[in-house]
Design a protein around this motif. Structure first.
Motif, PDB file in Angstrom:
ATOM      1  N   GLY B  51      25.142  33.720 -59.764  1.00 19.11           N
ATOM      2  CA  GLY B  51      24.174  34.492 -58.993  1.00 19.11           C
ATOM      3  C   GLY B  51      23.220  35.258 -59.891  1.00 19.11           C
ATOM      4  O   GLY B  51      22.027  35.386 -59.592  1.00 19.11           O
ATOM      5  N   ALA B  52      23.731  35.741 -61.008  1.00 23.57           N
ATOM      6  CA  ALA B  52      22.884  36.501 -61.925  1.00 23.57           C
ATOM      7  C   ALA B  52      21.865  35.602 -62.633  1.00 23.57           C
ATOM      8  O   ALA B  52      20.797  36.062 -63.029  1.00 23.57           O
ATOM      9  CB  ALA B  52      23.750  37.236 -62.951  1.00 23.57           C
ATOM     10  N   TYR B  53      22.195  34.313 -62.790  1.00 24.41           N
ATOM     11  CA  TYR B  53      21.192  33.371 -63.308  1.00 24.41           C
ATOM     12  C   TYR B  53      20.146  33.078 -62.229  1.00 24.41           C
ATOM     13  O   TYR B  53      18.958  32.978 -62.503  1.00 24.41           O
ATOM     14  CB  TYR B  53      21.839  32.034 -63.704  1.00 24.41           C
ATOM     15  CG  TYR B  53      22.470  31.996 -65.072  1.00 24.41           C
ATOM     16  CD1 TYR B  53      21.729  31.609 -66.184  1.00 24.41           C
ATOM     17  CD2 TYR B  53      23.807  32.307 -65.253  1.00 24.41           C
ATOM     18  CE1 TYR B  53      22.310  31.544 -67.445  1.00 24.41           C
ATOM     19  CE2 TYR B  53      24.405  32.244 -66.503  1.00 24.41           C
ATOM     20  CZ  TYR B  53      23.649  31.862 -67.599  1.00 24.41           C
ATOM     21  OH  TYR B  53      24.224  31.797 -68.835  1.00 24.41           O
ATOM     22  N   LEU B  54      20.621  32.913 -60.987  1.00 20.13           N
ATOM     23  CA  LEU B  54      19.715  32.534 -59.896  1.00 20.13           C
ATOM     24  C   LEU B  54      18.773  33.665 -59.524  1.00 20.13           C
ATOM     25  O   LEU B  54      17.617  33.430 -59.159  1.00 20.13           O
ATOM     26  CB  LEU B  54      20.537  32.123 -58.663  1.00 20.13           C
ATOM     27  CG  LEU B  54      21.179  30.737 -58.736  1.00 20.13           C
ATOM     28  CD1 LEU B  54      22.311  30.612 -57.722  1.00 20.13           C
ATOM     29  CD2 LEU B  54      20.131  29.658 -58.488  1.00 20.13           C
ATOM     30  N   ALA B  55      19.295  34.883 -59.554  1.00 15.55           N
ATOM     31  CA  ALA B  55      18.502  36.058 -59.174  1.00 15.55           C
ATOM     32  C   ALA B  55      18.682  37.093 -60.274  1.00 15.55           C
ATOM     33  O   ALA B  55      19.510  37.999 -60.162  1.00 15.55           O
ATOM     34  CB  ALA B  55      18.983  36.602 -57.828  1.00 15.55           C
ATOM     35  N   PRO B  56      17.921  36.962 -61.360  1.00 12.30           N
ATOM     36  CA  PRO B  56      18.147  37.810 -62.535  1.00 12.30           C
ATOM     37  C   PRO B  56      18.079  39.307 -62.225  1.00 12.30           C
ATOM     38  O   PRO B  56      18.746  40.101 -62.866  1.00 12.30           O
ATOM     39  CB  PRO B  56      17.037  37.380 -63.498  1.00 12.30           C
ATOM     40  CG  PRO B  56      16.668  35.995 -63.074  1.00 12.30           C
ATOM     41  CD  PRO B  56      16.851  35.973 -61.584  1.00 12.30           C
ATOM     42  N   GLY B  57      17.306  39.689 -61.210  1.00 16.41           N
ATOM     43  CA  GLY B  57      17.252  41.105 -60.849  1.00 16.41           C
ATOM     44  C   GLY B  57      18.342  41.500 -59.869  1.00 16.41           C
ATOM     45  O   GLY B  57      18.382  42.639 -59.418  1.00 16.41           O
ATOM     46  N   LYS B  58      19.232  40.538 -59.523  1.00 16.41           N
ATOM     47  CA  LYS B  58      20.285  40.771 -58.520  1.00 16.41           C
ATOM     48  C   LYS B  58      19.693  41.273 -57.206  1.00 16.41           C
ATOM     49  O   LYS B  58      20.273  42.129 -56.529  1.00 16.41           O
ATOM     50  CB  LYS B  58      21.330  41.771 -59.039  1.00 16.41           C
ATOM     51  CG  LYS B  58      22.166  41.230 -60.195  1.00 16.41           C
ATOM     52  CD  LYS B  58      23.405  42.090 -60.379  1.00 16.41           C
ATOM     53  CE  LYS B  58      24.281  41.579 -61.507  1.00 16.41           C
ATOM     54  NZ  LYS B  58      25.523  42.347 -61.626  1.00 16.41           N
ATOM     55  N   LYS B  59      18.532  40.752 -56.870  1.00 14.48           N
ATOM     56  CA  LYS B  59      17.867  41.175 -55.634  1.00 14.48           C
ATOM     57  C   LYS B  59      17.347  39.953 -54.901  1.00 14.48           C
ATOM     58  O   LYS B  59      17.005  38.953 -55.519  1.00 14.48           O
ATOM     59  CB  LYS B  59      16.668  42.075 -55.966  1.00 14.48           C
ATOM     60  CG  LYS B  59      17.015  43.533 -56.080  1.00 14.48           C
ATOM     61  CD  LYS B  59      15.796  44.424 -55.934  1.00 14.48           C
ATOM     62  CE  LYS B  59      14.808  44.258 -57.054  1.00 14.48           C
ATOM     63  NZ  LYS B  59      15.014  45.174 -58.170  1.00 14.48           N
ATOM     64  N   ARG B  60      17.212  40.074 -53.575  1.00 15.33           N
ATOM     65  CA  ARG B  60      16.624  39.045 -52.739  1.00 15.33           C
ATOM     66  C   ARG B  60      17.419  37.737 -52.839  1.00 15.33           C
ATOM     67  O   ARG B  60      17.007  36.770 -53.478  1.00 15.33           O
ATOM     68  CB  ARG B  60      15.160  38.797 -53.132  1.00 15.33           C
ATOM     69  CG  ARG B  60      14.382  38.071 -52.037  1.00 15.33           C
ATOM     70  CD  ARG B  60      13.048  37.542 -52.531  1.00 15.33           C
ATOM     71  NE  ARG B  60      12.030  38.554 -52.688  1.00 15.33           N
ATOM     72  CZ  ARG B  60      11.068  38.801 -51.805  1.00 15.33           C
ATOM     73  NH1 ARG B  60      11.013  38.128 -50.683  1.00 15.33           N
ATOM     74  NH2 ARG B  60      10.170  39.714 -52.055  1.00 15.33           N
ATOM     75  N   VAL B  61      18.580  37.748 -52.189  1.00 10.50           N
ATOM     76  CA  VAL B  61      19.427  36.555 -52.173  1.00 10.50           C
ATOM     77  C   VAL B  61      19.842  36.253 -50.735  1.00 10.50           C
ATOM     78  O   VAL B  61      19.595  37.042 -49.817  1.00 10.50           O
ATOM     79  CB  VAL B  61      20.687  36.741 -53.058  1.00 10.50           C
ATOM     80  CG1 VAL B  61      20.303  36.899 -54.526  1.00 10.50           C
ATOM     81  CG2 VAL B  61      21.526  37.919 -52.573  1.00 10.50           C
ATOM     82  N   THR B  62      20.468  35.093 -50.564  1.00  4.84           N
ATOM     83  CA  THR B  62      20.942  34.638 -49.264  1.00  4.84           C
ATOM     84  C   THR B  62      22.434  34.359 -49.369  1.00  4.84           C
ATOM     85  O   THR B  62      22.899  33.875 -50.404  1.00  4.84           O
ATOM     86  CB  THR B  62      20.225  33.325 -48.863  1.00  4.84           C
ATOM     87  OG1 THR B  62      18.843  33.441 -49.156  1.00  4.84           O
ATOM     88  CG2 THR B  62      20.424  33.008 -47.397  1.00  4.84           C
ATOM     89  N   VAL B  63      23.183  34.667 -48.291  1.00  5.05           N
ATOM     90  CA  VAL B  63      24.605  34.310 -48.233  1.00  5.05           C
ATOM     91  C   VAL B  63      24.902  33.720 -46.856  1.00  5.05           C
ATOM     92  O   VAL B  63      24.097  33.852 -45.925  1.00  5.05           O
ATOM     93  CB  VAL B  63      25.532  35.524 -48.489  1.00  5.05           C
ATOM     94  CG1 VAL B  63      25.290  36.120 -49.869  1.00  5.05           C
ATOM     95  CG2 VAL B  63      25.367  36.579 -47.393  1.00  5.05           C
ATOM     96  N   SER B  64      26.083  33.080 -46.741  1.00  4.70           N
ATOM     97  CA  SER B  64      26.416  32.415 -45.478  1.00  4.70           C
ATOM     98  C   SER B  64      27.644  32.987 -44.793  1.00  4.70           C
ATOM     99  O   SER B  64      27.983  32.560 -43.691  1.00  4.70           O
ATOM    100  CB  SER B  64      26.631  30.919 -45.723  1.00  4.70           C
ATOM    101  OG  SER B  64      27.771  30.705 -46.532  1.00  4.70           O
TER     102      SER B  64
END
Lengths: 377, 377
Positions: B51-64
């Motif tokens: 997740g930290a690679y996908l969203a380097p700022g740890k912001k604006r993500v999606t979960v299920s």
């Protein structure tokens, strides 16, 4: 303290304890009436609490992974048949379990495994108990009784220092293709004859082969006799499932396991009820697709009492969505957003594997216990 | 300390970090070139490290799932779109996460959910941020842009105290039925147009609707333009898989995830190689069955470097057994009992779900890290 179903976080596994106990009793009586020992397979439940119901003495059980062997050994189980061809790299872990008294037995069907087993016994300075896998129906692995390699393996095991041959074993997985009880009974007889024949060939060659272990839930329930067999293995009967019901070895009313789910949306334009049990919660097993009644990804039952709702199945799944087609738009009223349903699984072993435990229901459908599961490898 | 693949207990997930980083970079560049923000979906990886690679700022993500929301919120992620229709019973848990600063946003498409959301906001004395789900292709859930209920829901949310409408969102899951890039591009344009139209209808009715969120990995990679869209969601691109390769949005060489497995038996009479990755380790997903290249339960690759072995696939699985058909008996020599292979997955989200973590490989195929995963609900 009893909880209500409505308090559970969905999706989750719910287990009807009364049905489970009845299923367990049925198989125990069957083994007794056939005059063989029962070695329950714990790969379906993967649960210490359920294992203790299946094998009250915590002895003589079957597992399918090293993780299960470790989990059940830690929980006090002994005499554990690890019924998947042994990978040589796992032998040190098996030896560790045995040093602690677990008596884990390995399965093999090829000369390389025999060679590695002998090497490991010497390297580790320990003994191993082994079974030879026999193929009775071309289903998966094992040596056919007529294969000359069978006696070679037996000789290799007998001559190796520290190795004890416990017997021959087979799993008549081909029974899953049978279409009625007559075919199942014939398949069970084929399983018996061919596994007993394999033991006979070893014994005729002067190789000690005390055990003859057969089994699959369908053949165990269909066999007319098990002469020459010493033990029966079966696993999914503890819960049963829609595939087993389709085979005819149980009724849908015997299925003890279901997934509790919540209605999360009404897609009225498509008469589609959407639930929070999708491909991960139900598994993508489609084994009933080839049966007379294709159950989609599972049949729908009422949450309160587990009674099947006629005509409803999960027709499609995405990762976290299940879709149920309704016959009429007016049917939505019976399933409001936020209400619960239960889904009966096609294949209980696959469905249960997604969960960390069981919410156990008493005969009044109250949640009275939480039972554990192991997972992974 | 780096470990060798041969030291890993199989089956296990191995992740090629270099390929993953390249996949992540490709999607980030795509979103940038289309002029939209990227909100990666973490349901595929379910991993804090990834997740930290996908969203380097740890912001604006999606979960299920709520479990993912909790796991990522605990790990410091913020602005989390929980992109499955909200079950009202989960609102107190969402409120708890938000009280700790997570900014979890819920999704809904029906009046009962709006009613419950307003009730919960009042009961709990908190606010909620919500998105309305739009249906652009009949795939699953959501309201069609033309549905009068869309504006009613928007009004209901706007008038409820403490509720903020963040926007409209859609998932063009129908793109999984496309057969080539031209069809995918057309589907992406349909997704864009219809979601933007839904936002337009709300705005025309005087309802504030700042966000327009679209996405699926295939449409994200095929879209020619995203005018009117504010953000793109996609998940499986982090690993890619055989289904995505079959769609044409990646190459097989881009697939970053595989299952490391051990050869456990040679069933020579059937030219069948048996491995310790079965239905649980690979999942029973058969999504490639409908594509030009049916990959069975996965394609076989060399363990050492991940290169696909031409012509080999897992043709059948049981719970803990995978079966690979060889063309010639002499081929067995290349795959001795105890040797390792890698299996590329049909559907990475389903396969990864069986595991507790990732063994991460550097560019020399050494195991350099172990990354976590969450699972369950």
């Amino acid at each position: 303290m009893a909880r209500r179903l409505a308090e559970l976080n969905t999706p989750c596994l719910v287990l009807d304890r009364r049905r489970m106990q009845s299923n367990i009793k049925r198989m125990a009586q069957r083994a007794a009436s056939l005059g063989v020992a029962l070695r329950p397979h714990l790969k379906t439940c993967k649960s210490l609490e359920i294992g203790a119901y299946l094998a009250p003495g915590k002895k003589r059980v079957t597992v399918s992974t090293l993780r299960e062997a470790e989990y059940f050994a830690d929980g006090g189980f002994r005499d554990i048949l690890y019924a998947v061809s042994i990978a040589p790299a796992r032998l040190p872990a098996v030896a560790r379990l045995n040093a602690a008294g677990a008596r884990v037995q390995v399965l093999l069907d090829n000369p390389e495994a025999v060679r590695q087993l002998a090497l490991s016994a010497a390297d580790l300075g320990c003994g191993f108990e082994a079974w030879i896998e026999v193929d009775v129906d071309g289903h998966r692995a094992g040596l056919e009784p007529e294969d000359p390699q069978l006696v070679e393996l037996g000789r290799g095991l007998q001559s190796a220092s520290g190795i004890e041959l416990r017997g021959v074993m087979t799993h008549a997985g081909g029974s899953y293709n049978c279409r009625n009880m007559a075919e199942l009974e014939a398949h069970a007889e084929q399983e018996r004859q061919r596994c007993v024949a394999a033991a006979g060939r070893l014994r005729a060659a002067g190789i000690r082969c005390p055990g003859v272990s057969v089994g699959s839930t369908p053949t165990a329930l269909a066999a007319a006799r098990l002469d020459g067999v010493t033990e029966l293995r079966a696993g999914v009967y503890v819960f049963f499932d829609l595939f087993q019901a389709g085979l005819g070895v149980c009724r849908v009313e015997d299925i003890a396991l279901s997934v509790l789910t919540t209605v999360i949306s009404h897609k009225k334009s498509h008469r589609r009820l959407i639930i929070d049990a999708g491909g991960l919660a139900l598994s993508k097993d489609r084994s009933t697709a080839g049966q007379a009644l294709d159950c989609g990804y599972g049949l729908v039952a009422r949450a309160a009492d587990g009674r099947v709702i006629s005509g409803l199945s999960v027709s499609k799944v995405n990762q976290e969505h299940g879709m149920i087609e309704l016959a009429h738009v007016s049917d939505f009223d019976a399933y409001p957003v936020g209400s619960q349903l239960r889904i009966l699984p096609n294949h209980a072993c696959m469905t249960a594997a997604a969960y960390e435990g069981y919410s156990v229901l008493d005969s009044d459908d109250r949640v009275v216990e939480r039972w554990s599961r192991c997972s992974g490898w």
